[in-house]
Design an enzyme around this catalytic site. Structure first.
Site, PDB file in Angstrom:
ATOM      1  N   ALA A 104      14.911  76.064  27.030  1.00  0.00           N
ATOM      2  CA  ALA A 104      14.761  76.538  28.416  1.00  0.00           C
ATOM      3  C   ALA A 104      15.638  77.755  28.655  1.00  0.00           C
ATOM      4  O   ALA A 104      16.409  77.812  29.599  1.00  0.00           O
ATOM      5  CB  ALA A 104      15.121  75.411  29.393  1.00  0.00           C
ATOM      6  N   GLY A 105      15.529  78.751  27.749  1.00  0.00           N
ATOM      7  CA  GLY A 105      16.380  79.939  27.872  1.00  0.00           C
ATOM      8  C   GLY A 105      15.686  81.088  28.563  1.00  0.00           C
ATOM      9  O   GLY A 105      14.809  80.888  29.404  1.00  0.00           O
ATOM     10  N   ALA A 152      11.788  96.543  15.980  1.00  0.00           N
ATOM     11  CA  ALA A 152      12.394  97.565  15.120  1.00  0.00           C
ATOM     12  C   ALA A 152      11.949  98.961  15.561  1.00  0.00           C
ATOM     13  O   ALA A 152      12.756  99.893  15.636  1.00  0.00           O
ATOM     14  CB  ALA A 152      12.006  97.315  13.658  1.00  0.00           C
ATOM     15  N   SER A 171       9.621  81.476  19.540  1.00  0.00           N
ATOM     16  CA  SER A 171      10.834  82.162  19.092  1.00  0.00           C
ATOM     17  C   SER A 171      10.461  83.258  18.106  1.00  0.00           C
ATOM     18  O   SER A 171       9.416  83.202  17.463  1.00  0.00           O
ATOM     19  CB  SER A 171      11.765  81.194  18.354  1.00  0.00           C
ATOM     20  N   VAL A 181      13.542  83.042  27.441  1.00  0.00           N
ATOM     21  CA  VAL A 181      12.111  83.113  27.155  1.00  0.00           C
ATOM     22  C   VAL A 181      11.389  81.870  27.677  1.00  0.00           C
ATOM     23  O   VAL A 181      10.419  81.969  28.425  1.00  0.00           O
ATOM     24  CB  VAL A 181      11.862  83.282  25.638  1.00  0.00           C
ATOM     25  N   ARG A 183      21.931  73.573  31.848  1.00  0.00           N
ATOM     26  CA  ARG A 183      20.856  74.555  32.007  1.00  0.00           C
ATOM     27  C   ARG A 183      19.650  73.927  32.710  1.00  0.00           C
ATOM     28  O   ARG A 183      19.052  74.519  33.605  1.00  0.00           O
ATOM     29  CB  ARG A 183      20.436  75.067  30.631  1.00  0.00           C
ATOM     30  N   LEU A 228       8.814  91.313  14.714  1.00  0.00           N
ATOM     31  CA  LEU A 228      10.003  91.994  14.175  1.00  0.00           C
ATOM     32  C   LEU A 228       9.772  93.502  14.154  1.00  0.00           C
ATOM     33  O   LEU A 228      10.672  94.289  14.466  1.00  0.00           O
ATOM     34  CB  LEU A 228      10.302  91.504  12.746  1.00  0.00           C
ATOM     35  N   VAL A 254      13.370  77.960  20.939  1.00  0.00           N
ATOM     36  CA  VAL A 254      14.820  77.788  20.762  1.00  0.00           C
ATOM     37  C   VAL A 254      15.418  79.094  20.235  1.00  0.00           C
ATOM     38  O   VAL A 254      14.684  79.989  19.788  1.00  0.00           O
ATOM     39  CB  VAL A 254      15.151  76.619  19.796  1.00  0.00           C
ATOM     40  N   CYS A 262      18.321  90.642  21.000  1.00  0.00           N
ATOM     41  CA  CYS A 262      17.305  90.637  19.940  1.00  0.00           C
ATOM     42  C   CYS A 262      17.239  91.857  19.030  1.00  0.00           C
ATOM     43  O   CYS A 262      16.997  91.694  17.832  1.00  0.00           O
ATOM     44  CB  CYS A 262      15.942  90.388  20.559  1.00  0.00           C
TER      45      CYS A 262
HETATM   46  P1  NAD Z   1      18.365  81.328  24.711  1.00  0.00           P
HETATM   47  O1  NAD Z   1      19.571  81.108  23.921  1.00  0.00           O
HETATM   48  O2  NAD Z   1      18.453  81.883  26.099  1.00  0.00           O
HETATM   49  O3  NAD Z   1      17.561  79.942  24.852  1.00  0.00           O
HETATM   50  C1  NAD Z   1      17.327  79.070  23.801  1.00  0.00           C
HETATM   51  C2  NAD Z   1      17.474  77.631  24.321  1.00  0.00           C
HETATM   52  O4  NAD Z   1      17.089  76.722  23.300  1.00  0.00           O
HETATM   53  C3  NAD Z   1      18.907  77.264  24.721  1.00  0.00           C
HETATM   54  O5  NAD Z   1      18.956  76.874  26.082  1.00  0.00           O
HETATM   55  C4  NAD Z   1      19.259  76.108  23.784  1.00  0.00           C
HETATM   56  O6  NAD Z   1      20.073  75.122  24.388  1.00  0.00           O
HETATM   57  C5  NAD Z   1      17.885  75.560  23.443  1.00  0.00           C
HETATM   58  N1  NAD Z   1      17.855  74.765  22.213  1.00  0.00           N
HETATM   59  C6  NAD Z   1      18.397  75.052  21.004  1.00  0.00           C
HETATM   60  N2  NAD Z   1      18.126  74.057  20.125  1.00  0.00           N
HETATM   61  C7  NAD Z   1      17.403  73.130  20.799  1.00  0.00           C
HETATM   62  C8  NAD Z   1      16.830  71.885  20.435  1.00  0.00           C
HETATM   63  N3  NAD Z   1      16.927  71.404  19.184  1.00  0.00           N
HETATM   64  N4  NAD Z   1      16.145  71.189  21.373  1.00  0.00           N
HETATM   65  C9  NAD Z   1      16.027  71.672  22.637  1.00  0.00           C
HETATM   66  N5  NAD Z   1      16.547  72.835  23.045  1.00  0.00           N
HETATM   67  C10 NAD Z   1      17.217  73.570  22.126  1.00  0.00           C
HETATM   68  O7  NAD Z   1      17.391  82.238  23.831  1.00  0.00           O
HETATM   69  P2  NAD Z   1      16.218  83.190  24.332  1.00  0.00           P
HETATM   70  O8  NAD Z   1      16.783  84.501  24.742  1.00  0.00           O
HETATM   71  O9  NAD Z   1      15.344  82.438  25.270  1.00  0.00           O
HETATM   72  O10 NAD Z   1      15.445  83.437  22.966  1.00  0.00           O
HETATM   73  C11 NAD Z   1      14.693  82.414  22.358  1.00  0.00           C
HETATM   74  C12 NAD Z   1      13.849  83.027  21.259  1.00  0.00           C
HETATM   75  O11 NAD Z   1      12.936  83.975  21.823  1.00  0.00           O
HETATM   76  C13 NAD Z   1      14.639  83.795  20.211  1.00  0.00           C
HETATM   77  O12 NAD Z   1      14.032  83.609  18.971  1.00  0.00           O
HETATM   78  C14 NAD Z   1      14.492  85.242  20.644  1.00  0.00           C
HETATM   79  O13 NAD Z   1      14.571  86.125  19.555  1.00  0.00           O
HETATM   80  C15 NAD Z   1      13.100  85.260  21.223  1.00  0.00           C
HETATM   81  N6  NAD Z   1      12.872  86.287  22.255  1.00  0.00           N
HETATM   82  C16 NAD Z   1      13.804  86.527  23.223  1.00  0.00           C
HETATM   83  C17 NAD Z   1      13.541  87.464  24.231  1.00  0.00           C
HETATM   84  C18 NAD Z   1      14.538  87.755  25.320  1.00  0.00           C
HETATM   85  O14 NAD Z   1      14.283  88.657  26.117  1.00  0.00           O
HETATM   86  N7  NAD Z   1      15.652  87.051  25.433  1.00  0.00           N
HETATM   87  C19 NAD Z   1      12.314  88.126  24.245  1.00  0.00           C
HETATM   88  C20 NAD Z   1      11.378  87.852  23.246  1.00  0.00           C
HETATM   89  C21 NAD Z   1      11.663  86.920  22.259  1.00  0.00           C
HETATM   90  C1  UGA Z   2      13.340  94.046  24.028  1.00  0.00           C
HETATM   91  C2  UGA Z   2      11.884  94.490  23.916  1.00  0.00           C
HETATM   92  O1  UGA Z   2      11.662  95.585  24.811  1.00  0.00           O
HETATM   93  C3  UGA Z   2      10.928  93.358  24.248  1.00  0.00           C
HETATM   94  O2  UGA Z   2       9.587  93.758  24.050  1.00  0.00           O
HETATM   95  C4  UGA Z   2      11.252  92.161  23.352  1.00  0.00           C
HETATM   96  O3  UGA Z   2      10.428  91.059  23.700  1.00  0.00           O
HETATM   97  C5  UGA Z   2      12.712  91.779  23.518  1.00  0.00           C
HETATM   98  O4  UGA Z   2      13.560  92.916  23.198  1.00  0.00           O
HETATM   99  C6  UGA Z   2      13.147  90.674  22.612  1.00  0.00           C
HETATM  100  O5  UGA Z   2      12.519  90.424  21.598  1.00  0.00           O
HETATM  101  O6  UGA Z   2      14.170  90.111  22.963  1.00  0.00           O
HETATM  102  P1  UGA Z   2      15.071  93.717  26.011  1.00  0.00           P
HETATM  103  O7  UGA Z   2      16.075  93.666  24.918  1.00  0.00           O
HETATM  104  O8  UGA Z   2      15.088  92.653  27.028  1.00  0.00           O
HETATM  105  O9  UGA Z   2      13.590  93.728  25.387  1.00  0.00           O
HETATM  106  O10 UGA Z   2      15.219  95.101  26.797  1.00  0.00           O
HETATM  107  P2  UGA Z   2      14.780  96.614  26.473  1.00  0.00           P
HETATM  108  O11 UGA Z   2      14.214  97.182  27.701  1.00  0.00           O
HETATM  109  O12 UGA Z   2      13.963  96.719  25.258  1.00  0.00           O
HETATM  110  O13 UGA Z   2      16.185  97.317  26.222  1.00  0.00           O
HETATM  111  C7  UGA Z   2      16.959  97.033  25.078  1.00  0.00           C
HETATM  112  C8  UGA Z   2      18.171  97.936  25.042  1.00  0.00           C
HETATM  113  O14 UGA Z   2      17.800  99.282  24.757  1.00  0.00           O
HETATM  114  C9  UGA Z   2      18.940  97.983  26.362  1.00  0.00           C
HETATM  115  O15 UGA Z   2      20.322  97.981  26.120  1.00  0.00           O
HETATM  116  C10 UGA Z   2      18.496  99.301  26.973  1.00  0.00           C
HETATM  117  O16 UGA Z   2      19.440  99.838  27.869  1.00  0.00           O
HETATM  118  C11 UGA Z   2      18.349 100.157  25.724  1.00  0.00           C
HETATM  119  N1  UGA Z   2      17.435 101.305  25.922  1.00  0.00           N
HETATM  120  C12 UGA Z   2      16.117 101.103  26.157  1.00  0.00           C
HETATM  121  C13 UGA Z   2      17.939 102.590  25.839  1.00  0.00           C
HETATM  122  O17 UGA Z   2      19.148 102.795  25.608  1.00  0.00           O
HETATM  123  N2  UGA Z   2      17.082 103.654  25.995  1.00  0.00           N
HETATM  124  C14 UGA Z   2      15.753 103.482  26.240  1.00  0.00           C
HETATM  125  O18 UGA Z   2      15.027 104.487  26.381  1.00  0.00           O
HETATM  126  C15 UGA Z   2      15.261 102.169  26.329  1.00  0.00           C
END
Ligand code: NAD
Ligand code: UGA
Length: 462
Positions: free
Chosen positions: A9-10, A223, A127, A12, A38, A219, A86, A274
């Protein structure tokens, strides 16, 4: 009706499931987590993360068809579709430490699904995972630990939302990517997920691929995005040497439709949970497959980012007569970008650490991220002042370093701020969002990223 479960429940899991529940009132959506605090916060009026528009979406669906719980096993047993969301941080120990993804949370979840399943389920990787993780997931789910009567289809459905715009990105995504096996059962599972998203996403934006393309595309997307930021930041350093202006260069190249204008803002470096971890994961995968040149190519994106962060601090020190020791510096921003309270891998905190190393007295102000900043800084937090009011933060400071592009920082009364600061007063705009000419006219010495400085010092003004 389908029973949809999300494990994790993070940042994402919470927002994505809230948007699914809002748009699919016919389905029941449950989000579970091991973190009780959380889950309690998701059940309350004070949600655990700040995202514009999230309160409204949660309010619309919670209690109707959206539920938050810590009863993971029971909800696994009831679920038809399980999203696994997660965390997958960078490994800090053993083989691949510092680069590979740490899959321990993900693997525990896979085993828990197996142990608690007696009916067929679609398991969705939400994830971000190394390519071919679904294969390991399938092996665990098909091992003999359960009762043997459940059938699992594993899909990859990576999330592309960005923090600060998560709700908008989910409501109106550029694309939804779904990867599955080419077997009849795999294709049926893909169709089930396509139909779920088609409740609000136009079908032409729902892309289906094989499992490995889907896993790898996530990925690669991160990148490529991070690479653009590092590319423009590299050019910002050259601009500073040549009196070219990086904002003008970005505009000029971005108008080429083949390059495009987005993700060309030079700044203090990219942050967030990320980009760094996903690129390092890609680097590790390339090394694993013996592609050392490919690994080195992508690793440079991270190296450039680290350099940009430390370069910002060095520029500050050299502009402020080669010492910031004992000087009060107001850091405007702690979040890794605007409109989020998230400080994971925030360049703002990298700058904070750099300034503390130089023995500056650091005051941080941020509208949403002070609590997370305090936690992330750990023991160093004792040496930092956390001040919600930017005017109070800047009072008696020698310098302001703007490191997060919150719109409110551009709207402050800088005349009042200038009067309250020690002279000569400096502004270092790490995001190029302030009106530099106006600040200079107020009396500030203004240093931006990739733009010629505007200073009142004769020697620097030639
Ligand atoms: P987060 O740390 O905010 O949330 C993950 C949650 O999973 C935590 O609350 C944790 O307690 C829970 N968890 C871990 N192990 C568990 C288990 N065994 N059972 C139940 N709950 C469990 O992470 P996030 O930012 O939501 O990212 C999650 C995934 O999504 C990552 O792989 C990340 O790369 C990917 N992702 C993140 C973003 C973003 O903007 N944050 C965007 C796209 C993809
Ligand atoms: C990024 C991607 O944009 C999402 O598509 C992806 O799902 C996510 O990572 C993930 O996998 O976690 P996010 O990290 O939330 O999203 O935010 P961005 O808007 O991508 O910015 C990332 C970083 O780059 C920030 O620190 C931002 O300030 C910086 N940035 C972005 C710059 O310095 N210049 C830019 O022109 C754009």
């Amino acid at each position: 009706m389908a029973n949809i479960l999300c494990i994790g429940a993070g940042y994402v899991g919470g927002p994505t499931m809230a948007v699914i529940a809002k748009n699919c009132p016919q389905h029941r959506v449950v989000v579970v987590d091991i973190n009780e605090a959380r889950i309690k916060a998701w059940q309350s009026d004070n949600l655990p993360i700040y995202e514009p528009g999230l309160d409204e979406v949660v309010r619309c669906a919670r209690g109707r068809n959206l539920f938050f719980s810590t009863e993971i096993n029971r909800h696994i047993a009831e679920a038809d579709i399980i999203f696994v969301s997660v965390n997958t941080p960078t490994k800090t120990f053993g083989q691949g430490a510092g680069r590979a993804a740490d899959l321990q949370y993900w693997e525990k979840t896979a085993r828990q699904i197996l142990e608690n399943s007696t009916s067929p389920k679609i398991v969705v990787e939400k994830s971000t995972l190394p390519v071919r993780t679904a294969e390991a997931m399938e092996r665990i789910l098909n091992s003999d630990g359960g009762c043997g009567c459940a059938h699992f289809d594993v899909l990859s459905n990576p999330e592309f939302l960005a923090e600060g715009t998560a709700v908008r990105d989910m409501e109106n995504p550029d694309r939804i990517l779904i990867g599955g096996r080419e077997t009849p059962s795999g294709q049926q599972a893909v169709q089930t997920l396509v139909d779920l998203y088609a409740n609000w996403v136009p079908r032409e934006r729902i892309l289906t691929t094989n499992l490995w393309s889907s896993e790898l595309s996530k990925l690669v997307a991160n990148a490529f995005l991070a690479q653009r930021v590092s590319s423009i930041n590299a050019i910002s350093a050259l601009c500073e040497k040549t009196e070219a202006d990086v904002t003008e260069v970005a505009r000029a190249i971005g108008m080429d439709s083949r390059i495009g204008p987005k993700f060309l803002k030079a700044g203090v470096g990219f942050g967030g949970s990320c980009f760094r971890k996903d690129i390092l994961n890609l680097v590790y995968l390339c090394q694993y497959y013996g592609l050392d040149e490919v690994a080195a190519y992508w690793e440079q994106v991270v190296t450039m980012n680290e350099w940009q962060e430390s370069r910002f601090v060095s520029n500050m020190v050299s502009a402020m007569f080669n010492t910031v020791a004992g000087k009060r510096v107001a850091l405007f921003g702690a979040a890794f970008k605007a409109n989020t309270g998230d400080t994971r891998e925030s360049p703002a905190l990298a700058v904070c650490r750099g300034l503390l190393e130089e023995h500056a007295e650091v005051v941080i102000t941020d509208p949403k991220a002070l609590e997370n900043a305090r936690e992330d800084l750990g023991a160093l937090a004792q040496r930092v002042i956390f001040e919600p009011d930017p005017y109070a933060a800047a009072k008696n400071a020698h310098a302001i370093a703007l490191v997060t592009e919150w719109a409110e920082f551009a709207e402050l009364d800088y005349e009042q701020i200038f009067r309250s600061m020690v002279k000569p007063a400096f502004v270092f705009d790490g995001r190029n969002i302030l009106n530099h000419k106006a600040l200079y006219e107020l009396g500030f010495n203004v240093y931006a990223v990739g733009r010629p400085p505007l200073t009142h010092f004769v020697r620097n003004n030639h």
